[in-house]
Design a protein around this motif. Structure first.
Motif, PDB file in Angstrom:
ATOM      1  N   LEU A 132       0.833  -1.205   0.000  1.00 18.75           N
ATOM      2  CA  LEU A 132       0.000   0.000   0.000  1.00 18.75           C
ATOM      3  C   LEU A 132       0.879   1.272   0.000  1.00 18.75           C
ATOM      4  CD1 LEU A 132      -2.747  -1.096   2.562  1.00 18.75           C
ATOM      5  CD2 LEU A 132      -3.015  -0.898   0.086  1.00 18.75           C
ATOM      6  N   CYS A 133       2.020   1.145   0.668  1.00 13.89           N
ATOM      7  CA  CYS A 133       2.925   2.306   0.769  1.00 13.89           C
ATOM      8  C   CYS A 133       3.439   2.762  -0.618  1.00 13.89           C
ATOM      9  CB  CYS A 133       4.140   1.964   1.652  1.00 13.89           C
ATOM     10  SG  CYS A 133       3.723   1.909   3.390  1.00 13.89           S
ATOM     11  N   GLY A 134       3.386   1.849  -1.558  1.00 12.32           N
ATOM     12  CA  GLY A 134       3.892   2.175  -2.878  1.00 12.32           C
ATOM     13  C   GLY A 134       2.910   2.941  -3.761  1.00 12.32           C
ATOM     14  N   ALA A 193      10.695   2.272   2.435  1.00  9.27           N
ATOM     15  CA  ALA A 193      11.348   2.671   1.174  1.00  9.27           C
ATOM     16  C   ALA A 193      10.316   3.084   0.135  1.00  9.27           C
ATOM     17  CB  ALA A 193      12.192   1.500   0.664  1.00  9.27           C
ATOM     18  N   ASN A 194       9.246   2.254   0.018  1.00  3.51           N
ATOM     19  CA  ASN A 194       8.153   2.584  -0.917  1.00  3.51           C
ATOM     20  C   ASN A 194       7.580   3.964  -0.638  1.00  3.51           C
ATOM     21  OD1 ASN A 194       8.364   0.253  -2.387  1.00  3.51           O
ATOM     22  ND2 ASN A 194       6.592  -0.770  -1.444  1.00  3.51           N
ATOM     23  N   PHE A 195       7.276   4.171   0.663  1.00  2.00           N
ATOM     24  CA  PHE A 195       6.642   5.408   1.074  1.00  2.00           C
ATOM     25  C   PHE A 195       7.538   6.614   0.756  1.00  2.00           C
ATOM     26  CE2 PHE A 195       4.596   8.509   3.760  1.00  2.00           C
ATOM     27  CZ  PHE A 195       3.257   8.115   3.778  1.00  2.00           C
ATOM     28  N   ALA A 196       8.821   6.455   1.134  1.00  2.00           N
ATOM     29  CA  ALA A 196       9.785   7.550   0.935  1.00  2.00           C
ATOM     30  C   ALA A 196       9.955   7.865  -0.556  1.00  2.00           C
ATOM     31  CB  ALA A 196      11.137   7.151   1.546  1.00  2.00           C
ATOM     32  N   LYS A 197       9.911   6.784  -1.345  1.00  2.86           N
ATOM     33  CA  LYS A 197      10.055   6.944  -2.786  1.00  2.86           C
ATOM     34  C   LYS A 197       8.895   7.772  -3.350  1.00  2.86           C
ATOM     35  CE  LYS A 197      10.538   4.128  -6.934  1.00  2.86           C
ATOM     36  NZ  LYS A 197      10.341   2.762  -7.418  1.00  2.86           N
ATOM     37  N   ARG A 249       9.091  11.329  -5.048  1.00  3.97           N
ATOM     38  CA  ARG A 249       8.597  11.485  -6.405  1.00  3.97           C
ATOM     39  C   ARG A 249       7.636  12.666  -6.484  1.00  3.97           C
ATOM     40  NH1 ARG A 249       5.449   6.546  -8.033  1.00  3.97           N
ATOM     41  NH2 ARG A 249       7.381   5.487  -7.526  1.00  3.97           N
ATOM     42  N   ALA A 250       6.808  12.785  -5.508  1.00  5.79           N
ATOM     43  CA  ALA A 250       5.860  13.899  -5.477  1.00  5.79           C
ATOM     44  C   ALA A 250       6.609  15.231  -5.450  1.00  5.79           C
ATOM     45  CB  ALA A 250       4.953  13.760  -4.244  1.00  5.79           C
ATOM     46  N   ALA A 251       7.689  15.222  -4.667  1.00  2.73           N
ATOM     47  CA  ALA A 251       8.455  16.463  -4.536  1.00  2.73           C
ATOM     48  C   ALA A 251       9.113  16.841  -5.865  1.00  2.73           C
ATOM     49  CB  ALA A 251       9.522  16.289  -3.441  1.00  2.73           C
ATOM     50  N   LEU A 255      17.880   2.979   0.388  1.00  2.00           N
ATOM     51  CA  LEU A 255      17.047   3.692  -0.605  1.00  2.00           C
ATOM     52  C   LEU A 255      16.157   4.721   0.072  1.00  2.00           C
ATOM     53  CD1 LEU A 255      16.000   0.783  -3.014  1.00  2.00           C
ATOM     54  CD2 LEU A 255      17.283   2.844  -3.637  1.00  2.00           C
ATOM     55  N   ALA A 256      15.545   4.288   1.188  1.00  2.58           N
ATOM     56  CA  ALA A 256      14.635   5.183   1.896  1.00  2.58           C
ATOM     57  C   ALA A 256      15.365   6.452   2.327  1.00  2.58           C
ATOM     58  CB  ALA A 256      14.049   4.446   3.107  1.00  2.58           C
TER      59      ALA A 256
END
Ligand code: ADP
Ligand code: MG
Length: 905
Positions: free
Chosen positions: A758-760, A797-801, A805-807, A844-845
C-alpha cells in the motif's frame, strides 16, 4: 392353729373368770329340727358378724369374729368292772352341772373345782350332749363357717360313744356324727346345696382312707394362698340321705385299726376324723337368677347370668382322738410301743399347740404333727370349735382324769376368729352360661328351621300363584284369539255378501265400471312405466355411487403414494446435500495437501521477487501462469486450476464462512493461493473475496486464518485498483489491529508486506498515514525477525520513494510523514543492518528522504547524515552509492552541515 389375736376369756382352774356361754347356753329341749336350726342360726347371725375368707373381690374380707373354743366335760357312768372293783370307793369327781363346775377330789378332805362351758353328768342323754356340744357348731357350719367337734380323753371314757355311736338298735344312743348329719341333711336345699364326706384315720403319722383302706398314705396339701389344708387324695362321697351316711360310717368303723388293750377291747389307738363338706348357694342370688332367666327375658337373663352366684363352702370336722392315757398305763405290747409313741406324738403336739395358744405364745408348733396340721383351722384358726373331754369316775385313773381336765381347761383359753367361707361360684356360673348357651343354640336352630319352612311355604305359594296366573292368562289369550277369529270370519262373510250385491247390480253400472276399469288399466300401465324408470335410475345412481367410492379409494392410495415419494425425495435431497458438502470438504483438503506439497517443493527452489512476500503463493502464481498457455503440462498447479473450474469461486468463498474451523482454514488457504495468481485476483475481488478476507481479519480468532488472510490481502494489494478497495474497506485499520495483536513473525511478515504494498501507492500516502499505517509498520519492528524487518524496510522505502517522487514532480510537499511518525531513529539504527534486504531498502529510503530539503534538518539532528555519507562511500551497490552521493551533495543544508563538520566528500 395360728396364734390367736382375739380377746382372751381366760378361765383359770379356780373359776377366776367366767367364760361366755355362747353356743353352749342353748336349751335343747325347747326346739328341734329345722325351726330350731333357723332360730339358732338367727342367734348365731347376731353373734357372728358375717365375714368372708373366700376370693370375693366385691366384698371386704374382714378378719372375722373372735370366738373361744367351747369345752364341755362328760363323765362316763361306772362300768361293770368299776362297779365291781371300786364298790368301796367314791368317784374321784363330783359334778355340779347347774354351776357348770367339776370338783376333782384329791383325797377325802381336799378337792379342786373347775368350771367348764358345759358339765355333762353320767346321766346326760346323747341328745343333750349333741345339742350343747355339737349343735351350735353344726348350725354355724350351715351358715357358712367351718366347725370342729372333738373328743379328748382317756381310752374307754366314752369318746367314741359320744361321737360315733350309730344308734341302730337304740335311736337314743345315736352319737354326734349321726345327729349332725341328720340336722345338715334336714337343712340343705336339694338341688342347689350338696353335702359330701371323707372319713380318715391318722395312725402312726399315716393318714388312711377309712372309706378306701388301700389308700393308706394320703398327703396333706396346703393352699399357699389361704393356708387352708385339704386331703385331695381322700375319697369324697356325696351324701344324699341319712342311711347311706350311716352305712359309710359303718364301713369306716370296720376299717379302723383297733388294738386290744387291757383297758378296753374297743378302744382305738388311732385318731378318726370325719370331714363333712357343705356347699350351699346363697339363696337370694339364686332366686334372682332363676326368675330372670324366664322365657321372654333373654337379655336380662344374660345380664343377670353374668353375675356369678355366691356359694358358701363350709366344713364340719369331727375328731375322735386316740386315748390320751400314758403309755405305761395302756399296757401296750409288741409294736404297740411304737404305736403309743406315734399316738403320743400327735397328741402331745396337740397339747403343746393348745398350751402355746392358751398362753398367746408367739410360736405355735403346728407343723410338729399331722394331727396339728389337720386341725390348724380348728384351734387358733377360723373354725368354730367345741371340745368334749371325757372322763371316767374311777379314782384309779385320777391322774389321767386330772390331765384330761387340765387339757380341757387350757383349750378353753384358745380363741378362734370365725370367718364366713363364702365365694363367687364361677363354676356354677360357667355351667349356667353353658346351659343358657345351649338353650339359645337350640332356640336359634328352631327359629332357623321355622324361618326355612316359612320361606319354603312362601315360595310354594308364589309358585302356585304364578301357575294360576299363567293358566288364567292362557285362557284369556285363547278367548281373545277365538273372538278375533270370529270377527275375522264375520268380516269375510260381510265382504262376500257385499261382493254378491255388487255382482248383481244393473248393466249400466257395468259399463261405467268397464270404462273405469279401462282408465284404471292405463293408469296402471303408466304407473308400471314410472316404476321401471325409477328402478333403472336407482340402479344407475347406485352404480355411480360404487364408482365414486372406488375412485375415492384409488385417490387415497395415490395420495399416500405421492406423500411417500415426496418423503423419499426429501431424504434423497438432504442426502445429496450432505454428500456435496462432504465432497467440498474433501476437495479443499485435497487442495490443501497439494498446496503443502507444492510449498515444500518451492522451499527447495528459492526465489524472492520484489513485492512478493508469500513464497508458496508466488510459486503458485508463477506456475499457474506458466501453465495457462500449456494445458497439457504436468505442473503441480493443475489441481488448483481444475478445482477453480470445478468448484467455482463462489463456493470456495462461501466456505470461508463455514461453521467448521478446518474448512475455514482450508478455504482461506485456497483463496490465498488463488489470490497469488494475478489472473484470479480480479475475479476474487469481484466475487467479494477481498471483503471476505478483510472480515476474516476482523473476526477470526484463529491466528493461522489471520496469517493466511493477511497473505492473500498482501497479494491482492499488489494491484492498484485493489489498493483503493482495501483502503475504502478500512483495510489499513484492520491490518494495523492484526499487527498489534499478532505474535507470529509470519503473520507480521504478511501484514507488513500488505502495508508495504500500500505504501507504494502515491495517491494513498496521506490516507495511509492518517489511518495509522506507518505507525503499525514501525510497531512491527518489535518482533525483530529479519523477514518482518525486511518488509517494514520495504514499506518505508516505498513510502519515501512516493514522497520524493511527489516532490520532484513539483507538488508542494511538507516534511516527510515518515519523519513525522518518528521513523528516523529506526532507519538510522538499521541503515547498516547485516541482512541485505533490510539494508538495501533503508539505504534507498534514506536517499529518498534526503532528496527533499525540508527533511534535511531532521536528517542532521537524528544522525542520518552520517549514514548517508557512509552509504555514499561504502555501499556495495554502485547505483545506491551514487544516488546517495548525489543526494548529499545536491542538498544545500546537508552540504552546509558537512562543511561545518569538516567532512570530506
Ligand atoms: P373310748 O372311745 O373313749 O375309748 P368308748 O366310747 O369305747 O370309749 O367307751 C367305752 C365303753 O364305755 C363302751 O362300752 C361304752 O359303751 C361305754 N360307755 C362310754 N360312755 C358311756 C356312757 N355315757 N353311758 C353308758 N355307757 C358308756
Ligand atoms: Mg374310742
Amino acid at each position: 392353729m395360728a396364734s390367736s389375736g382375739g380377746v382372751r376369756n381366760g378361765v383359770g382352774p379356780r373359776m377366776s373368770a367366767k367364760p361366755d356361754r355362747q353356743g353352749f347356753s342353748a336349751t335343747p329341749k325347747t326346739a328341734a329340727g329345722k325351726q330350731r336350726l333357723s332360730s339358732s342360726a338367727a342367734a348365731a347371725g347376731g353373734a357372728y358378724r358375717r365375714t368372708s375368707s373366700g376370693p370375693l373381690p366385691s366384698r371386704a374380707a374382714s378378719d372375722g369374729v373372735s370366738s373361744r373354743v367351747r369345752v364341755a366335760v362328760r363323765l362316763r357312768p361306772r362300768n361293770a368292772e368299776e362297779l365291781a372293783a371300786d364298790a368301796d370307793f367314791g368317784d374321784c369327781v363330783e359334778l355340779q352341772p347347774e354351776l357348770k363346775r367339776l370338783k376333782l377330789r384329791k383325797n377325802n378332805w381336799e378337792s379342786e373345782t373347775y368350771e367348764f362351758d358345759e358339765v355333762l353328768t353320767e346321766f346326760s342323754s346323747q341328745k343333750r350332749v349333741y345339742e350343747v356340744v355339737a349343735k351350735p357348731v353344726v348350725e354355724s357350719v350351715m351358715e357358712g363357717y367351718n366347725g370342729t367337734v372333738m373328743a379328748y380323753g382317756q381310752t374307754g371314757t366314752g369318746k367314741t360313744f359320744t361321737l360315733g355311736r350309730l344308734g341302730e338298735e337304740d335311736t337314743a344312743a345315736r352319737g354326734i356324727m349321726v345327729r349332725a348329719m341328720e340336722d345338715i341333711l334336714a337343712d340343705i336345699t336339694h338341688g342347689t346345696d350338696s353335702v359330701s364326706v371323707s372319713y380318715i384315720q391318722l395312725y402312726m403319722e399315716m393318714i388312711q382312707d377309712l372309706l378306701d383302706p388301700v389308700n393308706d398314705n394320703i398327703a396333706i396339701v396346703e393352699d399357699p394362698r389361704t393356708g387352708d389344708v385339704s386331703l385331695p387324695g381322700a375319697t369324697v362321697v356325696e351324701v344324699r340321705d341319712q342311711k347311706s351316711f350311716v352305712d359309710l360310717l359303718r364301713v369306716g368303723e370296720a376299717h379302723r385299726v383297733a388294738a386290744n388293750t387291757k383297758l378296753n377291747t374297743e378302744s382305738s389307738r388311732s385318731h378318726a376324723i370325719l370331714m363333712v363338706n357343705v356347699r350351699r348357694s346363697v339363696k337370694g342370688r339364686t332366686e334372682m337368677d332363676v326368675s330372670i332367666s324366664g322365657e321372654n327375658g333373654h337379655s336380662s337373663s344374660m345380664m343377670g347370668s353374668l353375675r356369678p352366684p355366691i356359694v358358701r363352702k363350709s366344713k364340719l370336722v369331727v375328731v375322735d382322738l386316740a386315748g390320751s392315757e400314758r403309755i405305761d398305763k395302756s399296757g401296750s405290747e409288741g409294736h404297740t410301743l411304737e404305736e403309743a409313741k406315734s399316738i403320743n406324738l400327735s397328741l402331745s403336739a396337740l397339747g403343746k399347740c393348745i398350751n402355746a395358744l392358751a398362753e398367746s405364745s408367739p410360736h405355735v408348733p403346728v407343723r410338729d404333727s399331722k394331727l396339728t396340721r389337720l386341725l390348724k383351722d380348728s384351734f387358733g384358726g377360723t373354725a368354730r370349735t367345741s371340745l368334749v373331754v371325757t372322763i371316767g369316775p374311777s379314782p384309779r385313773h385320777r391322774g389321767e382324769t386330772t390331765s384330761t381336765i387340765m387339757f380341757g381347761q387350757r383349750a378353753m383359753k384358745v380363741e378362734n376368729m370365725v370367718k364366713l367361707k363364702e365365694e363367687f361360684d364361677y363354676k356354677s356360673l360357667c355351667r349356667r352360661l353353658d346351659i343358657e348357651l345351649d338353650k339359645l343354640i337350640a332356640e336359634n336352630e328352631r327359629q332357623r328351621k321355622y324361618f326355612d319352612d316359612e320361606v319354603e311355604r312362601i315360595r310354594a305359594e308364589a309358585q302356585c300363584g304364578i301357575a294360576e296366573a299363567e293358566r288364567e292368562c292362557k285362557i284369556t289369550l285363547e278367548n281373545e284369539k277365538m273372538k278375533y277369529h270370529q270377527e275375522y270370519l264375520d268380516s269375510i262373510r260381510i265382504m262376500e255378501e257385499k261382493w254378491k250385491v255388487h255382482q248383481q247390480s244393473p248393466k249400466k253400472q257395468n259399463k261405467e265400471a268397464e270404462s273405469t276399469s279401462n282408465n284404471t288399466g292405463e293408469v296402471h300401465n303408466l304407473l308400471q312405466n314410472e316404476k321401471m324408470l325409477r328402478q333403472s335410475a336407482e340402479d344407475e345412481a347406485s352404480d355411480l355411487k360404487n364408482q365414486v367410492s372406488h375412485w375415492k379409494k384409488l385417490e387415497a392410495t395415490a395420495t399416500a403414494e405421492v406423500v411417500k415419494l415426496r418423503k423419499m425425495l426429501d431424504a434423497e435431497a438432504s442426502q445429496k446435500e450432505k454428500l456435496e458438502e462432504e465432497i467440498d470438504v474433501l476437495r479443499s483438503q485435497l487442495l490443501q495437501m497439494s498446496m503443502e506439497a507444492d510449498e515444500t517443493r518451492r522451499s527447495l527452489d528459492k526465489g524472492d521477487g520484489p513485492g512478493k512476500i508469500f513464497p508458496g503463493l508466488d510459486s503458485l502464481v508463477s506456475q499457474t501462469r506458466g501453465l495457462q498457455p500449456r494445458e497439457q503440462s504436468n505442473g503441480p498447479k493443475q489441481p488448483i486450476a481444475k478445482l477453480f473450474e470445478q468448484v467455482g469461486l463462489k463456493k470456495i468463498l462461501s466456505l470461508l464462512e463455514s461453521e467448521e474451523p478446518d474448512v475455514r482454514v482450508h478455504a482461506v488457504k485456497v483463496v490465498a493461493n488463488l489470490a497469488a495468481e494475478e489472473a484470479n485476483q480480479e475475479k476474487i475481488v469481484e466475487a467479494g473475496g477481498l471483503t471476505s478476507l478483510l472480515t476474516l481479519l476482523r473476526s477470526s480468532e484463529d491466528e493461522t486464518i489471520r496469517r493466511v488472510a493477511a497473505g492473500a490481502i498482501a497479494n491482492l494489494a499488489m494491484n492498484e485498483t485493489n489498493q483503493d478497495l482495501i483502503m475504502d474497506q478500512g483495510g489499513v485499520t484492520l491490518l494495523s489491529m492484526t499487527a498489534s495483536d499478532a505474535e507470529d513473525p509470519q503473520t507480521l511478515r504478511m501484514v507488513a508486506g500488505a502495508i508495504a504494498n500500500l505504501c507504494g501507492n502515491d495517491k494513498l500516502q496521506t490516507r495511509l498515514r492518517g489511518e495509522g499505517g506507518i505507525k503499525a509498520l514501525l510497531g512491527m519492528v518489535r518482533c525483530g525477525h529479519p523477514d518482518v524487518l525486511a518488509q517494514v524496510a520495504r514499506g518505508i522505502a516505498n513510502f519515501a520513494k512516493c514522497e520524493s517522487r511527489a516532490a520532484t514532480q513539483g507538488n508542494k510537499v511538507g516534511k516527510s510523514l515518515l519523519i513525522d511518525d518518528g521513523s528516523l531513529p529506526w532507519i538510522v539504527k538499521n541503515a547498516n543492518n547485516e541482512a541485505a534486504p533490510i539494508r538495501r531498502h533503508i539505504e534507498l529510503a534514506l536517499c529518498h528522504l534526503a532528496q527533499h530539503e525540508v527533511n534535511s534538518k531532521d536528517i542532521i539532528n537524528e544522525g542520518a547524515l552520517w549514514e548517508l555519507v557512509r552509504i555514499s562511500r561504502d555501499c556495495s551497490r554502485e547505483d545506491i552509492r551514487k544516488l546517495a552521493y548525489r543526494t548529499v551533495t545536491s542538498s544545500p543544508t546537508l552540504q552546509a552541515e558537512i562543511r561545518r563538520l569538516g567532512i570530506k566528500m
